[in-house]
Design a protein around this motif. Structure first.
Motif, PDB file in Angstrom:
ATOM      1  N   VAL A 433      48.144  27.323  39.598  1.00 27.58           N
ATOM      2  CA  VAL A 433      47.726  27.830  38.294  1.00 27.58           C
ATOM      3  C   VAL A 433      47.833  29.357  38.283  1.00 27.58           C
ATOM      4  O   VAL A 433      47.735  30.017  39.317  1.00 27.58           O
ATOM      5  CB  VAL A 433      46.276  27.419  37.938  1.00 27.58           C
ATOM      6  N   ASP A 434      48.062  29.901  37.088  1.00 27.57           N
ATOM      7  CA  ASP A 434      48.002  31.347  36.882  1.00 27.57           C
ATOM      8  C   ASP A 434      47.123  31.597  35.666  1.00 27.57           C
ATOM      9  O   ASP A 434      47.117  30.819  34.714  1.00 27.57           O
ATOM     10  CB  ASP A 434      49.392  31.955  36.730  1.00 27.57           C
ATOM     11  N   VAL A 435      46.365  32.710  35.712  1.00 31.60           N
ATOM     12  CA  VAL A 435      45.305  32.928  34.727  1.00 31.60           C
ATOM     13  C   VAL A 435      45.329  34.376  34.234  1.00 31.60           C
ATOM     14  O   VAL A 435      45.528  35.311  35.018  1.00 31.60           O
ATOM     15  CB  VAL A 435      43.904  32.644  35.334  1.00 31.60           C
ATOM     16  N   GLU A 436      45.124  34.541  32.941  1.00 32.72           N
ATOM     17  CA  GLU A 436      44.848  35.851  32.359  1.00 32.72           C
ATOM     18  C   GLU A 436      43.587  35.736  31.526  1.00 32.72           C
ATOM     19  O   GLU A 436      43.374  34.729  30.841  1.00 32.72           O
ATOM     20  CB  GLU A 436      45.993  36.305  31.456  1.00 32.72           C
ATOM     21  N   THR A 437      42.742  36.767  31.566  1.00 32.15           N
ATOM     22  CA  THR A 437      41.491  36.747  30.793  1.00 32.15           C
ATOM     23  C   THR A 437      41.460  37.905  29.800  1.00 32.15           C
ATOM     24  O   THR A 437      42.114  38.936  29.989  1.00 32.15           O
ATOM     25  CB  THR A 437      40.267  36.858  31.715  1.00 32.15           C
ATOM     26  N   ALA A 438      40.666  37.749  28.762  1.00 32.91           N
ATOM     27  CA  ALA A 438      40.501  38.799  27.756  1.00 32.91           C
ATOM     28  C   ALA A 438      39.723  39.983  28.291  1.00 32.91           C
ATOM     29  O   ALA A 438      39.703  41.050  27.665  1.00 32.91           O
ATOM     30  CB  ALA A 438      39.791  38.219  26.532  1.00 32.91           C
ATOM     31  N   THR A 439      39.091  39.828  29.456  1.00 38.64           N
ATOM     32  CA  THR A 439      38.325  40.924  30.054  1.00 38.64           C
ATOM     33  C   THR A 439      39.194  41.825  30.925  1.00 38.64           C
ATOM     34  O   THR A 439      38.688  42.787  31.508  1.00 38.64           O
ATOM     35  CB  THR A 439      37.170  40.355  30.896  1.00 38.64           C
ATOM     36  N   GLY A 440      40.480  41.510  31.073  1.00 42.08           N
ATOM     37  CA  GLY A 440      41.386  42.353  31.842  1.00 42.08           C
ATOM     38  C   GLY A 440      41.618  41.924  33.265  1.00 42.08           C
ATOM     39  O   GLY A 440      42.404  42.540  33.986  1.00 42.08           O
ATOM     40  N   TRP A 441      40.959  40.870  33.708  1.00 40.27           N
ATOM     41  CA  TRP A 441      41.148  40.347  35.072  1.00 40.27           C
ATOM     42  C   TRP A 441      42.202  39.246  35.019  1.00 40.27           C
ATOM     43  O   TRP A 441      42.307  38.508  34.039  1.00 40.27           O
ATOM     44  CB  TRP A 441      39.835  39.780  35.593  1.00 40.27           C
TER      45      TRP A 441
END
Length: 631
Positions: A433-441
């Protein structure tokens, strides 16, 4: 474009001249081409047949994976720009020759553009002279270059059939664009060279692969040059011709089977180049529509900053806008289905002017433009494009044939790969899996470096991915399968040799949940790995006991490894050491130990914090809850 029947899709030069006169962006592209032409006319060297070219993928630093600096005047000295390490001798000298041959083909395209578009007679004469010099030299010496190659067939000027094909496309297209500008003797010699190139490449044809897409493009340019209708028909309809490459190489969703964006667009570039030379009859209507779909598909995978995931052997610095030239070219070369160019200009970044596909110049300090900055836009795209939409901000979706599921909430973008094996470039990382968050992490796929670089060993290793490793080995070639999917939930399975791995992920407004189970054929080693921006720091514990993690699937590239103390309730709590990191609560199975470490290669440029659980059992269940900060 004017109606030329089944003639190649050559630029409408009168329209291009009007565009340069009325559109500032087009004038900027031509000005940059002119500047680069003048510089390369001074610096260009055509490497002779006395030294063989070598694989360009060796032109990377072993220590950190950075591409070496191409010095036009230093063919025997090659320096890493990051660590300063210097490489001398072969294969680096040979790779330098490869890059310089590519620079020659790139210069031929600039010369062709100036022949057609310059209003200065002296500049036009200089461009004609440059074309004469380039083609006279290669036509004279081509048979003196010994066939050689060790990775993908053989070339003469270049180190393998792939590079030879890309180089030939660039040269022959430039001459086709320029028209009849060579002396009669040189023109006849170019015909002879095109026949020799065809004789070299045609026997190496076979397989559904991006390499063969370039071979079919080069052979189509040879056929167009020689007016060889039999060869053109063979390029289209043979067992591995253009029709087969498109029909069997692209998944129905539009993604090339090798999955990663660079090889996707590499194949697209080749097939657009093929149709450019072959003309409208070079593709059936069905294949043309699928090729158009290949332009519209990848932006759906993008992160919020338009970065594309570097799956498999993708390059980590990769943005939707990097591939605007392919979309611009498709606007004319695949007219059956209008191409929406807006996603390719969502967040334009300064970039050097890129020539239309083929060999590109390794430029040390290129002039950069923002927005439409490619030769493909100049000669094939529309005069204007609609305001850009936002790439990568759609909803959740599943591409069952390509084997990618992507979930989105307002604060999380999470993708999981579960599909068929994608060939040599597959990292054998099913259920990663790969992940992007709205918090910048973020937790991104690392992609790859040059294939000849030792650093790529790390980037391809299982430990560099977010997955479960069985018995300390890389996964074998196999296909996963989708079990469930909805807007916020995805379940997939991966099985081989009696082992069954299953992963269920769910996203919500607070974060995401990740449950990974392993049921092995018998007792064995099980490792759960997850990485992200910054070093992982557990709650309520010290730095941990320093250890050396041993293993054969990437552990040697981990540093500052520590064994953590496991809380009595066997729930590990902690976060990564950067702002915006999610707080993790991870259930540690009985008998498993927990380790942290740091590694290099994170596409964001931040330290890569690795969390690793290790145990020995027949089955294990790992449940992780990632909760994002509220402010």
């Amino acid at each position: 474009m004017t109606d030329r029947g089944n003639a190649p899709y050559s630029p409408d030069w009168a329209r291009v001249r009007r565009r340069v006169a009325t559109r500032p962006w087009a004038a900027g592209v031509l000005a940059a081409v002119r500047e680069d032409f003048s510089r390369w006319a001074r610096d260009l060297v055509i490497p002779g047949p006395d030294g063989q070219s070598a694989w360009a993928h060796t032109y990377f630093c072993d220590a950190d994976g950075a591409p070496l600096t191409f010095g036009v005047t230093t063919p025997e000295r090659h320096v890493c720009p990051q660590c300063g390490r210097t490489y001398t001798g072969d294969p680096w000298d040979g790779a330098w020759r490869t890059k310089m041959h590519n620079a020659v083909a790139a210069q031929a395209q600039r010369a062709a553009l100036l022949v057609r578009l310059s209003e200065d007679p002296r500049e036009t004469a200089a461009a004609r002279g440059e074309l004469e010099r380039i083609f006279a030299t290669y036509s004279r010496d081509y048979l003196s270059y010994e066939p050689h190659g060790a990775n993908a067939g053989q070339g003469r000027v270049q180190p393998q059939c792939l590079d030879e094909a890309v180089w030939a496309v660039g040269l022959l297209r430039a001459l086709r664009w320029a028209g009849d500008v060579l002396t009669p003797a040189t023109s006849a010699a170019v015909d002879d060279t095109a026949r020799v190139i065809s004789d070299l490449l045609r026997p190496q044809f076979g397989l559904i692969h991006n390499i063969r897409c370039w071979l079919v493009a080069a052979l189509a340019e040879c056929a167009a040059r020689l007016r060889d209708e039999e060869l053109l028909a063979w390029c289209r309809d043979s067992e591995f011709g253009a029709e087969a490459q498109i029909r069997e190489g692209f998944h129905p969703e539009g993604l090339w089977y090798e999955i990663n964006p660079h090889y996707h667009y590499y194949a697209v570039s080749a097939l657009l180049s093929y149709r450019e030379a072959a003309g409208p009859a070079g593709l059936s209507a069905e294949s043309a529509l699928r090729l158009s779909r290949a332009i519209t598909a990848p932006p759906h995978l993008a992160y919020s900053d338009t970065r594309l995931p570097a799956y498999g052997d993708g390059w980590p610095e990769c943005y939707v806008g990097d591939f605007a030239p392919q979309a611009e070219a498709a606007w004319t070369i695949v007219p059956e289905e209008p191409v929406d160019l807006a996603p390719y200009y969502t967040r334009p970044r300064p970039a050097p002017v890129r020539l239309w596909s083929g060999a590109q110049s390794p430029s040390a300090a290129p002039a950069e433009l923002t927005g439409r900055s490619s030769v493909a836009a100049l000669v094939f795209g529309p005069d204007d494009i609609a305001p850009a939409a936002v790439a990568g901000n759609g909803g959740s979706f599943v591409w069952p044939h390509a084997g990618i599921g992507l979930l989105r909430s307002t604060r999380v973008r999470l993708a999981m790969r579960f599909g068929p094996d994608s060939g040599w470039h597959d990292h054998r990382d099913k259920l990663n899996v790969d992940v992007e968050t709205a918090t910048g992490w973020s937790s991104l796929d690392l992609g790859t470096s040059g294939y000849g670089s030792e650093f790529t060993t790390w980037m391809r290793s299982p430990v560099a991915h977010n997955l479960v490793i069985v018995d300390g080995r890389r996964q074998p070639e196999h296909a996963g399968r989708l079990l469930e999917s909805s807007e916020r939930h995805l379940v997939a399975e991966s099985a081989w040799d009696g082992h069954v791995l299953r992963r269920a992920v769910s996203v919500d407004e607070d974060g995401w949940t990740d449950e990974h189970t392993a049921a092995l054929a018998g007792p064995g080693g099980i490792e759960w790995v997850f990485h992200g921006d910054g070093a992982f720091t557990p709650e309520g514990a010290g730095a941990g006991e320093p250890v050396r993690l041993r293993g054969d699937v990437g552990h040697d590239w981990l540093r500052d490894a520590c064994r953590l103390e496991i809380p009595p309730d066997r729930r590990l709590r902690g976060a990564w050491s950067v702002d915006g990191s999610p707080r993790l609560v991870l259930t540690v199975p009985d008998g498993f130990e927990v380790y942290t470490a740091v590694a290099d290669g994170n596409p964001t440029g931040r330290p890569l914090g690795v969390l690793l659980l290790r145990g020995y059992d027949r089955q294990a269940r790992f449940r992780a809850r990632f909760r994002l900060p509220t402010s």
